[in-house]
Design a protein around this motif. Structure first.
Motif, PDB file in Angstrom:
ATOM      1  N   LEU A  11     110.597 173.793  35.921  1.00 55.40           N
ATOM      2  CA  LEU A  11     109.770 173.228  34.860  1.00 55.40           C
ATOM      3  C   LEU A  11     110.613 172.933  33.622  1.00 55.40           C
ATOM      4  O   LEU A  11     110.418 171.915  32.957  1.00 55.40           O
ATOM      5  CB  LEU A  11     108.637 174.193  34.502  1.00 55.40           C
ATOM      6  CG  LEU A  11     107.442 174.205  35.458  1.00 55.40           C
ATOM      7  CD1 LEU A  11     106.539 175.389  35.155  1.00 55.40           C
ATOM      8  CD2 LEU A  11     106.648 172.918  35.344  1.00 55.40           C
ATOM      9  N   SER A 277     104.345 173.966  40.046  1.00 49.61           N
ATOM     10  CA  SER A 277     103.517 174.857  39.228  1.00 49.61           C
ATOM     11  C   SER A 277     103.195 174.236  37.878  1.00 49.61           C
ATOM     12  O   SER A 277     103.927 173.372  37.377  1.00 49.61           O
ATOM     13  CB  SER A 277     104.232 176.194  39.018  1.00 49.61           C
ATOM     14  OG  SER A 277     103.434 177.098  38.300  1.00 49.61           O
ATOM     15  N   ASP A 278     102.087 174.702  37.309  1.00 47.70           N
ATOM     16  CA  ASP A 278     101.792 174.460  35.892  1.00 47.70           C
ATOM     17  C   ASP A 278     101.655 175.788  35.160  1.00 47.70           C
ATOM     18  O   ASP A 278     101.257 175.824  34.002  1.00 47.70           O
ATOM     19  CB  ASP A 278     100.524 173.621  35.715  1.00 47.70           C
ATOM     20  CG  ASP A 278      99.342 174.167  36.496  1.00 47.70           C
ATOM     21  OD1 ASP A 278      99.232 175.399  36.652  1.00 47.70           O
ATOM     22  OD2 ASP A 278      98.518 173.365  36.977  1.00 47.70           O
ATOM     23  N   TYR A 279     101.972 176.867  35.857  1.00 46.04           N
ATOM     24  CA  TYR A 279     101.939 178.218  35.318  1.00 46.04           C
ATOM     25  C   TYR A 279     100.584 178.609  34.743  1.00 46.04           C
ATOM     26  O   TYR A 279     100.475 179.387  33.806  1.00 46.04           O
ATOM     27  CB  TYR A 279     103.055 178.444  34.309  1.00 46.04           C
ATOM     28  CG  TYR A 279     104.283 178.940  35.007  1.00 46.04           C
ATOM     29  CD1 TYR A 279     104.602 180.287  35.047  1.00 46.04           C
ATOM     30  CD2 TYR A 279     105.079 178.051  35.728  1.00 46.04           C
ATOM     31  CE1 TYR A 279     105.699 180.743  35.746  1.00 46.04           C
ATOM     32  CE2 TYR A 279     106.174 178.500  36.437  1.00 46.04           C
ATOM     33  CZ  TYR A 279     106.480 179.840  36.449  1.00 46.04           C
ATOM     34  OH  TYR A 279     107.550 180.289  37.169  1.00 46.04           O
ATOM     35  N   ALA A 286     104.325 170.327  33.405  1.00 49.15           N
ATOM     36  CA  ALA A 286     104.153 170.908  34.731  1.00 49.15           C
ATOM     37  C   ALA A 286     105.040 170.148  35.695  1.00 49.15           C
ATOM     38  O   ALA A 286     105.403 168.997  35.458  1.00 49.15           O
ATOM     39  CB  ALA A 286     102.691 170.821  35.160  1.00 49.15           C
ATOM     40  N   TYR A 288     104.873 168.799  39.369  1.00 45.08           N
ATOM     41  CA  TYR A 288     103.965 168.535  40.474  1.00 45.08           C
ATOM     42  C   TYR A 288     104.606 167.563  41.463  1.00 45.08           C
ATOM     43  O   TYR A 288     105.433 166.740  41.091  1.00 45.08           O
ATOM     44  CB  TYR A 288     102.678 167.858  39.982  1.00 45.08           C
ATOM     45  CG  TYR A 288     101.759 168.673  39.120  1.00 45.08           C
ATOM     46  CD1 TYR A 288     101.753 170.065  39.165  1.00 45.08           C
ATOM     47  CD2 TYR A 288     100.863 168.037  38.263  1.00 45.08           C
ATOM     48  CE1 TYR A 288     100.882 170.792  38.377  1.00 45.08           C
ATOM     49  CE2 TYR A 288      99.982 168.768  37.476  1.00 45.08           C
ATOM     50  CZ  TYR A 288     100.001 170.141  37.534  1.00 45.08           C
ATOM     51  OH  TYR A 288      99.134 170.861  36.753  1.00 45.08           O
ATOM     52  N   ARG A 391      93.448 171.000  34.454  1.00 46.60           N
ATOM     53  CA  ARG A 391      94.351 170.169  35.270  1.00 46.60           C
ATOM     54  C   ARG A 391      93.501 169.450  36.305  1.00 46.60           C
ATOM     55  O   ARG A 391      92.847 170.078  37.131  1.00 46.60           O
ATOM     56  CB  ARG A 391      95.393 171.036  35.962  1.00 46.60           C
ATOM     57  CG  ARG A 391      96.242 171.861  35.005  1.00 46.60           C
ATOM     58  CD  ARG A 391      97.220 171.018  34.224  1.00 46.60           C
ATOM     59  NE  ARG A 391      98.153 171.847  33.474  1.00 46.60           N
ATOM     60  CZ  ARG A 391      99.240 171.406  32.865  1.00 46.60           C
ATOM     61  NH1 ARG A 391      99.544 170.124  32.924  1.00 46.60           N
ATOM     62  NH2 ARG A 391     100.021 172.228  32.194  1.00 46.60           N
ATOM     63  N   GLY A 397      99.763 171.065  41.348  1.00 46.42           N
ATOM     64  CA  GLY A 397     100.391 172.370  41.433  1.00 46.42           C
ATOM     65  C   GLY A 397     100.544 172.914  42.831  1.00 46.42           C
ATOM     66  O   GLY A 397     101.089 174.009  43.008  1.00 46.42           O
TER      67      GLY A 397
END
Length: 506
Positions: A11, A277-279, A286, A288, A391, A397
């Protein structure tokens, strides 16, 4: 040793805008942020940064790559006609050398290979200043990168047959030497993996304590098995796959449906998986993969505001009928998103639709009728209720599994039914492990044809596996379905015209 969360570092690569050369080009930490700058190769604490850059290169796959690699199999169709007519034509084995997808697949794979080679060169420069422990770690990092590089070469050779083997970040001389045969590429991969196996961690990817989800010796064994399968060296397949099985480290994720969703990420089944991930953050950057091409164009999501897809990747009627005839439930419900129109058309063809088949997924998303297709891939679907709040992108994600233990078991079984010997388990045991999870009755005295059927049921719509199986065994009749007419001349894509114009390909 410090533990690195791979998706978090990837990221950061995205946040700070590293492009084609990525984090592997040049990275250093200043005042708590990552900025471009020349490496101080005497500071070996930064040696991991080129490796992270290599993983970033590998993670940032083009959205078209898995579609193009898989669309020619009898498990999946391109969807209805639309703005990507040459993609539909490719599904019908009508190839256009000027189609942008062909050139993109070629360019992106070779661009990534060159950047992976650059990362290896950087690690070697760090190694010059390393102590014995650090030098061993440098060798491991290089071996990891070579596994990623091997997978890209595997894709290229399976797509075009004779391709370049590139091991330098300045490949002019290698290009001048011309392409290598498919057999030579597979031998190159097998030899490289033999060397990597001796160096890489003896662990599952999800057991790595330095880089979570990073490749291990068993990922290298898997690439060795895949390469030897392509050249029909089935004893080598059985040996490599058998080593994975005999390790006792891998097992099938208990829930086939959730395997391809958030609960299945980095499971004990995974041998090679790209992490995204976008945590869990509603806003901000993010990393993706773009899953929209796989998704239905129209749905009513269980969680409001979740966006639909593009409808470019449609499970075939042939696959669905095959699964219904086998009385498959778990794998069919996982693999296919149904529309009412698709169900009605199957019924009109005389197919008796099981009660569990519905346009509502087990997760509560309703798949509405849409123009491009009648079905969508359930393996590339993330339930809207598993999206991070705020999201809304389709599949946002979701990780991308590339190689999993079920494929290893079935490759092993296939090799044994074709005359190879193996001491890990029997072919029956390997196949029945896969069938048991799917709720299917065990088989006895399993045949080669039964293994291929099991691979069809288990691995459909995953990275072109079905297509490679069919062309390897010259099963042209299987690919000649729904009006298609497959021949030996259709096995490989033509070289992209842009490459013929620019590169010395004979």
């Amino acid at each position: 040793m410090k533990k690195y969360d791979l998706t978090k570092i990837l990221l950061l690569c995205l946040v700070f805008g590293f492009g084609a050369s990525s984090c592997s080009d040049k990275l250093e930490e200043r005042e708590g942020q990552l900025n471009t700058g020349d490496f101080d190769y005497t500071d070996t604490s930064n040696m991991i940064q080129p490796l992270i850059g290599a993983y970033y290169e590998f993670a940032t796959r083009g959205w078209e790559e898995p579609l193009l690699l898989g669309v020619r199999g009898d498990d999946v169709n391109a969807g209805g006609l639309g703005d990507q007519q040459p993609f539909t034509d490719t599904d019908l084995f009508d190839y256009d050398t000027n189609y942008w997808m062909y050139n993109s697949l070629w360019n992106v794979h070779y661009n990534d290979i060159v950047n992976l080679n650059s990362a290896i060169s950087q690690i070697l420069r760090f190694k010059e200043f390393a102590d014995a422990e650090e030098a061993a770690r440098a060798d491991q990092y290089i071996a990891e990168i070579k596994v990623l590089r091997a997978y890209l070469h595997l894709n290229l050779a399976r797509t075009w047959e004779d391709v370049f083997i590139i091991t330098s970040n300045q490949p002019d001389e290698e290009l001048k030497q011309g392409v290598s045969s498919k057999a030579q590429v597979m031998q190159f991969i097998s030899d490289e993996m033999d060397a990597a196996i001796e160096i890489l961690p003896d662990a599952r990817p999800n057991e790595r304590t330095d880089i979570e989800g990073g490749v291990t010796k068993y990922t290298a064994y898997a690439l060795k098995a895949l390469a030897n399968q392509e050249v029909e060296n089935y004893q080598a397949v059985a040996d490599a796959a058998g080593a994975i099985i005999s390790s006792g480290k891998f097992s099938l994720h208990p829930d086939f449906y959730q395997l391809f969703k958030k609960p299945g990420e980095l499971s004990n089944e995974s041998l090679l998986e790209i992490q995204f991930s976008d945590y869990g953050s509603e806003t901000g950057n993010a990393l993706y993969h773009l899953y929209a091409p796989f998704g239905p164009q129209n749905w009513t999501p269980a969680r409001e505001n979740a966006r639909s897809g593009w409808g470019f990747y449609e499970p075939s009627n042939k696959f669905i009928k095959f699964m219904i005839e086998r009385e498959e439930e778990i794998r069919l419900q996982t693999s296919v998103l149904f529309t009412d129109r698709g169900i009605a058309e199957l019924e009109a063809e005389g197919v008796v639709i099981p009660d569990f088949v519905s346009n509502t997924t087990p997760s509560g998303d309703i798949i509405n009728d849409f123009a491009r297709g009648k079905f969508s891939s359930g393996k590339h679907y993330l339930p809207s209720i598993q999206l991070t709040d705020g999201r809304n992108s389709y599949g946002a994600g979701k990780n991308f599994i590339i190689i999993r233990y079920a494929e290893i078991l079935l490759m092993y079984a296939e090799a044994l039914t074709l005359g190879a010997s193996g001491s890990a388990i029997s072919a029956d045991e390997a196949v029945n492990l896969v069938r048991e999870r799917a709720g299917m009755q065990p088989l006895s005295g399993v045949t080669h044809e039964q293994v291929l059927d099991e691979k069809f049921a288990e691995l459909a719509m995953e990275w072109g596996i079905r297509y490679y199986d069919m062309i390897r065994h010259d099963k042209f009749d299987e690919l000649s379905y729904d009006g298609r007419n497959f021949s030996a001349n259709d096995k490989y894509l033509p070289y992209p015209q842009a490459q013929l114009d620019a590169l010395p390909i004979d």
